[in-house]
Design a protein around this motif. Structure first.
Motif, mmCIF file in Angstrom:
data_model
loop_
_atom_site.group_PDB
_atom_site.id
_atom_site.type_symbol
_atom_site.label_atom_id
_atom_site.label_comp_id
_atom_site.label_asym_id
_atom_site.label_seq_id
_atom_site.Cartn_x
_atom_site.Cartn_y
_atom_site.Cartn_z
ATOM 1 N N LYS A 8 0.829 -1.216 0.000
ATOM 2 C CA LYS A 8 0.000 0.000 0.000
ATOM 3 C C LYS A 8 0.857 1.256 0.000
ATOM 4 C CE LYS A 8 -4.449 -1.378 1.811
ATOM 5 N NZ LYS A 8 -5.408 -1.294 2.899
ATOM 6 N N VAL A 9 2.012 1.183 0.661
ATOM 7 C CA VAL A 9 2.895 2.364 0.720
ATOM 8 C C VAL A 9 3.439 2.722 -0.659
ATOM 9 C CG1 VAL A 9 3.705 2.506 3.112
ATOM 10 C CG2 VAL A 9 4.601 0.714 1.635
ATOM 11 N N TYR A 10 3.496 1.738 -1.551
ATOM 12 C CA TYR A 10 4.084 1.985 -2.874
ATOM 13 C C TYR A 10 3.025 2.251 -3.937
ATOM 14 C CZ TYR A 10 7.841 -0.337 -0.382
ATOM 15 O OH TYR A 10 8.757 -0.692 0.549
ATOM 16 N N GLY A 11 1.827 1.660 -3.802
ATOM 17 C CA GLY A 11 0.772 1.823 -4.808
ATOM 18 C C GLY A 11 1.114 1.098 -6.097
ATOM 19 N N GLU A 12 0.299 1.360 -7.130
ATOM 20 C CA GLU A 12 0.518 0.736 -8.446
ATOM 21 C C GLU A 12 1.821 1.234 -9.061
ATOM 22 O OE1 GLU A 12 -1.256 -1.516 -9.967
ATOM 23 O OE2 GLU A 12 -3.126 -1.531 -8.844
ATOM 24 N N PRO A 13 2.584 0.431 -9.775
ATOM 25 C CA PRO A 13 2.385 -0.989 -10.013
ATOM 26 C C PRO A 13 3.243 -1.861 -9.097
ATOM 27 C CG PRO A 13 4.024 -0.191 -11.555
ATOM 28 C CD PRO A 13 3.712 0.957 -10.594
ATOM 29 N N TRP A 14 3.511 -1.379 -7.893
ATOM 30 C CA TRP A 14 4.428 -2.117 -7.011
ATOM 31 C C TRP A 14 3.686 -2.921 -5.950
ATOM 32 C CZ3 TRP A 14 8.123 -1.146 -10.084
ATOM 33 C CH2 TRP A 14 8.290 0.138 -10.620
ATOM 34 N N ASN A 15 2.349 -2.793 -5.903
ATOM 35 C CA ASN A 15 1.576 -3.413 -4.819
ATOM 36 C C ASN A 15 1.299 -4.887 -5.118
ATOM 37 O OD1 ASN A 15 -0.008 -2.733 -6.947
ATOM 38 N ND2 ASN A 15 -1.705 -1.906 -5.741
ATOM 39 N N ARG A 16 2.341 -5.661 -5.184
ATOM 40 C CA ARG A 16 2.239 -7.090 -5.480
ATOM 41 C C ARG A 16 3.470 -7.813 -4.941
ATOM 42 N NH1 ARG A 16 1.345 -5.528 -11.328
ATOM 43 N NH2 ARG A 16 0.242 -4.031 -10.079
ATOM 44 N N ILE A 17 3.369 -9.088 -4.841
ATOM 45 C CA ILE A 17 4.510 -9.881 -4.379
ATOM 46 C C ILE A 17 4.712 -11.084 -5.319
ATOM 47 C CG2 ILE A 17 4.155 -9.235 -1.931
ATOM 48 C CD1 ILE A 17 3.503 -12.671 -2.641
ATOM 49 N N LEU A 18 5.895 -11.650 -5.283
ATOM 50 C CA LEU A 18 6.157 -12.919 -5.967
ATOM 51 C C LEU A 18 6.301 -13.990 -4.902
ATOM 52 C CD1 LEU A 18 8.624 -11.940 -8.796
ATOM 53 C CD2 LEU A 18 6.616 -13.371 -9.114
ATOM 54 N N ALA A 19 5.566 -15.082 -5.083
ATOM 55 C CA ALA A 19 5.605 -16.189 -4.119
ATOM 56 C C ALA A 19 6.249 -17.414 -4.762
ATOM 57 C CB ALA A 19 4.189 -16.520 -3.662
ATOM 58 N N PHE A 20 7.083 -18.104 -4.000
ATOM 59 C CA PHE A 20 7.768 -19.309 -4.483
ATOM 60 C C PHE A 20 7.711 -20.401 -3.424
ATOM 61 C CE2 PHE A 20 9.856 -15.684 -6.428
ATOM 62 C CZ PHE A 20 9.965 -16.051 -7.754
ATOM 63 N N VAL A 21 7.718 -21.637 -3.883
ATOM 64 C CA VAL A 21 7.973 -22.763 -2.987
ATOM 65 C C VAL A 21 9.294 -23.386 -3.424
ATOM 66 C CG1 VAL A 21 7.162 -24.962 -2.080
ATOM 67 C CG2 VAL A 21 5.501 -23.196 -2.712
ATOM 68 N N TYR A 22 10.274 -23.365 -2.528
ATOM 69 C CA TYR A 22 11.562 -24.032 -2.769
ATOM 70 C C TYR A 22 11.533 -25.381 -2.069
ATOM 71 C CZ TYR A 22 13.938 -19.994 -4.852
ATOM 72 O OH TYR A 22 14.320 -18.977 -5.691
ATOM 73 N N HIS A 23 12.155 -26.384 -2.685
ATOM 74 C CA HIS A 23 12.039 -27.764 -2.217
ATOM 75 C C HIS A 23 13.413 -28.436 -2.295
ATOM 76 C CE1 HIS A 23 10.068 -31.687 -1.770
ATOM 77 N NE2 HIS A 23 10.699 -32.116 -2.835
ATOM 78 N N GLY A 24 13.745 -29.218 -1.293
ATOM 79 C CA GLY A 24 14.988 -29.981 -1.331
ATOM 80 C C GLY A 24 15.564 -30.194 0.063
ATOM 81 N N GLU A 25 16.785 -30.676 0.096
ATOM 82 C CA GLU A 25 17.428 -31.041 1.353
ATOM 83 C C GLU A 25 17.670 -29.805 2.233
ATOM 84 O OE1 GLU A 25 21.399 -33.502 2.737
ATOM 85 O OE2 GLU A 25 20.807 -33.526 0.630
ATOM 86 N N CYS A 26 17.201 -29.877 3.474
ATOM 87 C CA CYS A 26 17.380 -28.784 4.462
ATOM 88 C C CYS A 26 17.000 -27.423 3.872
ATOM 89 C CB CYS A 26 18.807 -28.763 4.988
ATOM 90 S SG CYS A 26 19.290 -30.284 5.808
#
Ligand code: TYD
Length: 170
Positions: free
Chosen positions: A70-88
């Motif tokens: 909200k502090v940044y507004g368009e077009p920065w009001n978004r995130i990238l989500a990831f699932v990382y998988h593997g040993e430890c």
């Protein structure tokens, strides 16, 4: 061998500062694999569910605004989500991310390199990563549907919603 998964978010400050490539390059040092990824505009419900454990903290409202961009507004009001998988996966990712407070974080870490503390005292620390396997399961199920993750991480069940077949977390 401890095979784990961990939720990673590139927060709106990471998007605004054009750090996506730098952050992913740093995480690639873990040699983990990405099994889910997407860009999301975070609504208040998701933000509050994600940070529910911090609801009594004085910075909670600012944190909810921050993760929604909200502090940044368009077009920065978004995130990238990831699932990382593997040993430890959890300890590897958390080491590369660095400590929660950017001033305490190793300067070579993502938060040490790119994070800051705002004049109001909020840590804008560029990335989120799950703290342990219980939190990782809760967060991955909150942010991703089963069909958005290409590895079978947790049990699923098939349900019928208004005659439409759906796969949901069991
Ligand atoms: P927390 O879940 O404790 O840490 P982490 O993100 O490392 O798992 O806190 C969530 C976010 O809240 C954190 O990334 C930044 C913000 N925060 C502050 O702004 N000030 C604080 O004192 C703390 C503990 C967190």
């Amino acid at each position: 061998m401890k095979i784990e998964q961990v939720l990673v978010l590139i927060k709106p400050d990471g998007i605004k500062k054009s750090l996506v490539g730098n952050i992913l390059t740093k995480f690639s040092e873990s040699k983990l694999i990405i099994v889910g990824s997407k860009m999301i505009k975070v609504d208040e419900k998701l933000a509050k569910a994600h940070y529910n454990h911090l609801k009594d903290k004085p910075f909670f409202n600012e944190l909810i605004n921050y993760i929604q961009g909200k502090v940044y507004g368009e077009p920065w009001n978004r995130i990238l989500a990831f699932v990382y998988h593997g040993e430890c996966a959890i300890s590897k990712i958390r080491e590369i991310a660095g400590a929660t407070n950017p001033e305490d974080a190793d300067p070579i870490s993502i938060r040490g390199s790119y994070g800051r503390i705002t004049t109001k005292g909020l840590y804008e620390n560029v990335v989120h990563c799950s703290s342990d396997s219980i939190e990782a399961a809760r967060e991955i199920k909150l942010w991703f549907n089963p069909e958005e993750v290409i590895e079978k991480l947790y049990p699923v069940k098939t349900v019928f919603i208004r005659n439409l077949k759906n796969t949901i977390w069991a």
